[in-house]
Design a protein around this motif. Structure first.
Motif, PDB file in Angstrom:
ATOM      1  N   ARG A  32       0.858  -1.186   0.000  1.00  0.00           N
ATOM      2  CA  ARG A  32       0.000   0.000   0.000  1.00  0.00           C
ATOM      3  C   ARG A  32       0.888   1.227   0.000  1.00  0.00           C
ATOM      4  N   GLU A  36      -4.889   1.557   2.764  1.00  0.00           N
ATOM      5  CA  GLU A  36      -5.418   0.594   1.796  1.00  0.00           C
ATOM      6  C   GLU A  36      -6.921   0.779   1.595  1.00  0.00           C
ATOM      7  N   ARG A 306     -10.269 -15.148   9.014  1.00  0.00           N
ATOM      8  CA  ARG A 306      -9.036 -15.236   8.223  1.00  0.00           C
ATOM      9  C   ARG A 306      -8.972 -16.607   7.558  1.00  0.00           C
ATOM     10  N   PRO A 328     -11.993  -7.308   6.196  1.00  0.00           N
ATOM     11  CA  PRO A 328     -13.020  -6.289   6.345  1.00  0.00           C
ATOM     12  C   PRO A 328     -13.286  -5.658   4.986  1.00  0.00           C
TER      13      PRO A 328
ATOM     14  N   LEU B  36       0.563  -2.032  11.029  1.00  0.00           N
ATOM     15  CA  LEU B  36      -0.697  -2.782  10.967  1.00  0.00           C
ATOM     16  C   LEU B  36      -1.496  -2.433   9.717  1.00  0.00           C
ATOM     17  N   GLY B  37      -1.415  -1.202   9.277  1.00  0.00           N
ATOM     18  CA  GLY B  37      -2.348  -0.726   8.254  1.00  0.00           C
ATOM     19  C   GLY B  37      -3.639  -0.296   8.921  1.00  0.00           C
ATOM     20  N   ASP B  38      -4.693  -0.140   8.101  1.00  0.00           N
ATOM     21  CA  ASP B  38      -5.946   0.385   8.641  1.00  0.00           C
ATOM     22  C   ASP B  38      -6.506  -0.542   9.720  1.00  0.00           C
ATOM     23  N   VAL B  39      -6.623  -0.038  10.940  1.00  0.00           N
ATOM     24  CA  VAL B  39      -7.187  -0.829  12.032  1.00  0.00           C
ATOM     25  C   VAL B  39      -8.713  -0.787  11.915  1.00  0.00           C
ATOM     26  N   VAL B  40      -9.337  -1.952  11.957  1.00  0.00           N
ATOM     27  CA  VAL B  40     -10.785  -2.030  11.733  1.00  0.00           C
ATOM     28  C   VAL B  40     -11.551  -2.528  12.954  1.00  0.00           C
ATOM     29  N   TYR B  41     -10.850  -3.067  13.923  1.00  0.00           N
ATOM     30  CA  TYR B  41     -11.535  -3.602  15.094  1.00  0.00           C
ATOM     31  C   TYR B  41     -10.562  -3.639  16.248  1.00  0.00           C
ATOM     32  N   GLN B  43     -10.356  -4.937  20.309  1.00  0.00           N
ATOM     33  CA  GLN B  43     -10.975  -5.570  21.471  1.00  0.00           C
ATOM     34  C   GLN B  43     -10.122  -5.203  22.668  1.00  0.00           C
ATOM     35  N   GLU B  59      -7.062  -7.324  21.399  1.00  0.00           N
ATOM     36  CA  GLU B  59      -6.702  -7.612  20.011  1.00  0.00           C
ATOM     37  C   GLU B  59      -6.863  -6.367  19.150  1.00  0.00           C
ATOM     38  N   GLU B  61      -7.345  -5.690  15.068  1.00  0.00           N
ATOM     39  CA  GLU B  61      -7.503  -6.267  13.738  1.00  0.00           C
ATOM     40  C   GLU B  61      -7.287  -5.174  12.706  1.00  0.00           C
ATOM     41  N   SER B  62      -6.484  -5.507  11.696  1.00  0.00           N
ATOM     42  CA  SER B  62      -6.365  -4.614  10.548  1.00  0.00           C
ATOM     43  C   SER B  62      -6.833  -5.382   9.320  1.00  0.00           C
ATOM     44  N   THR B  63      -6.773  -4.719   8.158  1.00  0.00           N
ATOM     45  CA  THR B  63      -7.239  -5.372   6.945  1.00  0.00           C
ATOM     46  C   THR B  63      -6.571  -6.725   6.769  1.00  0.00           C
ATOM     47  N   LYS B  64      -5.256  -6.756   6.993  1.00  0.00           N
ATOM     48  CA  LYS B  64      -4.512  -7.958   6.646  1.00  0.00           C
ATOM     49  C   LYS B  64      -4.229  -8.895   7.801  1.00  0.00           C
ATOM     50  N   SER B  65      -4.345  -8.421   9.026  1.00  0.00           N
ATOM     51  CA  SER B  65      -3.878  -9.292  10.103  1.00  0.00           C
ATOM     52  C   SER B  65      -4.560  -8.958  11.415  1.00  0.00           C
ATOM     53  N   VAL B  66      -4.350  -9.856  12.364  1.00  0.00           N
ATOM     54  CA  VAL B  66      -4.804  -9.601  13.720  1.00  0.00           C
ATOM     55  C   VAL B  66      -3.580  -9.687  14.629  1.00  0.00           C
TER      56      VAL B  66
END
Lengths: 376, 127
Positions: A32, A36, A306, A328, B36-41, B43, B59, B61-66
C-alpha cells in the motif's frame, strides 16, 4: 538460504512514492502507499493504478499453438477469436488445479498465457513438457514484460486521453496492441477488481514513463497508486478466487465450483487433454455427491475471519467448512469471507452458521457470491 | 511521526504515559499503527480487569492481520476508550491522542516494568 526478492521495473518509483513493500511470491511488491481503504475506495469510485509486473507471461507460438493449449489446459483455446482473452486453468493429470490463467490470442498462431507469479515456473515447465509432439514453441516471456493495470470507473477516460486505440470497441476480456502515451503496449480489458479497467503489457523500460503518464492523466479524475492489499479486498468483494486460497492442487475445478471452465467438447487432439479422465470422474462425483461449496459469508459482528479459520454450526460447534479468504470490506463496511462449506449449509440465508474466530463462534450470514457487482 | 519524549514504550509497541495519581494511559505507537495498516476492530480489556505486563489483554484487527494487544504494565483497568471501539481508525489517525486504548492503575508490587525511553524505542524500531 533464500534468494533476494525480485524487483519490478517500477521498484524505485514505488519507494519514491512511499510504498510499504511486502514479499509476494518472491517479489518485493507494493502492499500500500497510504491507507489501503482509501486505495480500495478510489478503485470503486474513481480509478487506481497497479503494478502487476510479477505476473508470469508465457508466449506460445506456431501452427499448432492452439492445439497445444487445448491439450495442456482445460479450456478450448483453439476456438478463441484473435483479440479475445479467456479465463482458464491448467490441471495436473489427476485433475488438481496447478494454476488459473488468462490466455490472450494475439494472432492466429500466437497466444500469451498469463500465470500467477507464485505458479509461473510450474506453468512454464508444464507447458514446455506438454508441448512435446506439437508444432509449437513455448517461450518464457517474464523478463520481457512489465504489467500496469488501471482499474475503476474513470479508467476508460484516463486511458482514452493517452491512446488512439479504439477503447469503445474493446470488449471485456479482449486485448489489442496499441500505443499508450507513445509507449507500445498490449491493451487488455481485463482485471481483478470487479470494476471496468485495463491491463497494459509493456516493455520493462517503458513501464516508468507509462506509469508517470497515467498518473498525470488521472490526476484530475482522482487516480491513485494502489497496492496488493486493496487488490485483495477488491477481488474478495468481487468474489474472484485467488490461487493458494480458493484454488489449489487439492481441488479440481469441479470442487472449486468452476467446472464450467472445463471443456469436454473440444474437437482437437481427438478430444484428449491432460487431466480429462480425472476431471470426468470429478464431474460425475460432483453431480452425485456435491462437494463442499464455495460461498460468501457476511459478518454480523466486526471480528474478521481469516484464511484457515473453521466454519462451524452455531448449535453444537460441529465443523462444517473452512474460510479461504477473509477481510473487512471497505465497500460493505463489514467483514466478509469466502469459505468452502458443506452443501447442507451452502444455500444463501442458511441459519446457524458461525466462524470460529480464535475460540469464539461469531455468527455469519451465508450469501451468494459475489458480494459486490458494479452497476453497468 | 516522532515518538513523544514524555512517554515510555514497550518492545511490543505500546506507549505508556507518566502516571497521574497512579493511573497511566496506554496506546499503540505510530510505528505499530503504520505497520498494521488500517485498524478495523479493537478488542480492549474491561474496566476492573487485572492485566499483567507482557501478557495479551486485547486484540487489534487490521485489513490484513490480527495482532495481540499487550499490557505494558501490570495493574487494574480503570477506563477504556469507547471512541476507539466505535471508530478504530483513530488508532491510525491519532495514535497518541484520540486513539489511546485504556487507562491502568499500576500495581506497584509487580515491580518496575521493562520500558524504553523515546530514544531507546526509536533505536529499537530503527527509526
Amino acid at each position: 538460504m533464500t534468494d533476494a526478492p525480485r524487483r519490478t521495473p517500477l521498484d524505485a518509483l514505488h519507494r519514491s512514492l512511499g510504498a510499504s513493500m511486502t514479499d509476494f511470491a518472491g517479489w518485493d511488491m507494493p502492499l500500500r502507499y497510504g491507507s489501503e481503504r482509501d486505495e480500495h475506495t478510489a478503485v470503486r469510485t474513481r480509478a487506481g493504478l497497479f503494478d502487476l509486473s510479477h505476473m508470469g507471461e508465457i508466449t506460445v507460438t506456431g501452427p499448432q499453438a492452439g492445439e497445444l493449449l487445448d491439450h495442456a489446459l482445460v479450456g478450448n483455446l483453439s476456438a478463441l477469436a484473435v483479440g479475445r482473452a479467456r479465463y482458464t486453468m491448467i490441471c495436473e493429470p489427476g485433475g488438481g488445479i496447478l494454476d488459473d490463467l488468462i490466455v490472450y490470442r494475439l494472432a492466429g498462431e500466437r497466444y500469451m498465457v498469463v500465470a500467477n507469479a507464485s505458479n509461473a515456473q510450474v506453468v512454464l515447465d508444464a507447458l514446455t513438457e506438454r508441448a512435446a509432439g506439437f508444432d509449437a514453441a513455448v517461450a518464457d516471456d517474464r523478463e520481457n514484460y512489465a504489467l500496469i493495470a488501471v482499474q475503476g470507473p474513470e479508467s476508460p477516460g484516463i486511458l482514452g486521453s493517452l491512446t488512439d486505440a479504439d477503447l469503445d470497441g474493446l470488449k471485456y476480456y479482449a486485448g489489442l496492441p496499441g500505443t499508450v502515451a507513445r509507449v507500445p503496449a498490449l491493451i487488455a480489458r481485463t482485471g481483478y477488481t470487479g470494476e471496468d479497467g485495463f491491463e497494459l503489457f509493456t516493455a520493462p523500460d517503458d513501464a516508468e514513463p507509462l506509469w508517470r503518464a497515467l498518473t498525470a492523466a488521472g490526476k484530475d479524475a482522482g487516480l491513485v497508486p494502489c497496492g496488493l492489499s486493496c487488490r485483495d479486498t477488491l477481488r474478495l468483494e468481487a468474489g474472484m478466487p485467488l490461487y493458494g486460497h480458493e484454488l489449489s492442487t487439492a481441488l479440481t475445478p469441479f470442487d472449486a465450483g468452476l467446472g464450467r471452465v472445463v471443456k469436454f467438447d473440444k474437437t482437437t487432439n481427438g478430444g484428449r487433454f491432460v487431466g480429462r479422465e480425472a476431471l470426468e470422474a470429478a464431474a460425475a462425483r460432483a453431480a452425485e455427491a456435491p462437494p463442499r461449496k464455495l460461498v460468501g459469508l457476511v459478518a454480523e459482528g466486526r471480528r474478521v475471519p481469516r484464511a484457515g479459520y473453521a466454519v462451524v454450526a452455531a448449535d453444537g460447534g460441529e465443523v462444517i467448512g473452512e474460510v479461504t479468504s477473509g477481510a473487512p470490506s471497505p465497500t460493505l463496511g463489514k467483514p466478509l469471507a469466502m469459505a468452502y462449506v458443506d452443501p447442507a449449509y451452502a444455500a444463501p440465508g442458511t441459519p446457524g452458521v458461525a466462524v470460529d474466530i480464535r475460540g469464539r463462534h461469531e455468527p455469519y450470514e451465508v450469501v451468494a457470491l459475489p458480494f459486490y457487482k458494479r452497476q453497468r | 511521526m516522532s515518538n513523544p519524549q514524555q512517554l515510555r514504550y514497550s518492545k511490543e509497541h505500546e506507549w505508556l504515559s507518566a502516571a497521574e495519581e497512579g493511573v497511566s494511559t496506554v496506546g499503540i505507537t505510530s510505528h505499530a499503527a503504520d505497520a498494521l495498516g488500517d485498524v478495523v476492530y479493537v478488542q480492549l480489556p474491561e474496566v476492573g480487569d487485572t492485566v499483567t505486563a507482557g501478557e495479551p489483554c486485547g486484540e487489534l484487527e487490521s485489513t490484513k492481520s490480527v495482532s495481540d494487544l499487550y499490557a505494558p504494565v501490570s495493574g487494574e483497568i480503570t477506563e477504556v476508550n469507547q471512541d476507539v471501539v466505535d471508530d478504530p481508525a483513530l488508532v491510525n489517525s491519532a495514535p497518541y491522542e484520540g486513539g489511546w486504548l485504556f487507562k491502568v492503575r499500576t500495581d506497584e508490587s509487580a515491580g518496575e516494568p521493562e520500558l524504553l525511553s523515546a530514544d531507546e524505542y526509536a533505536a529499537f524500531t530503527g527509526n
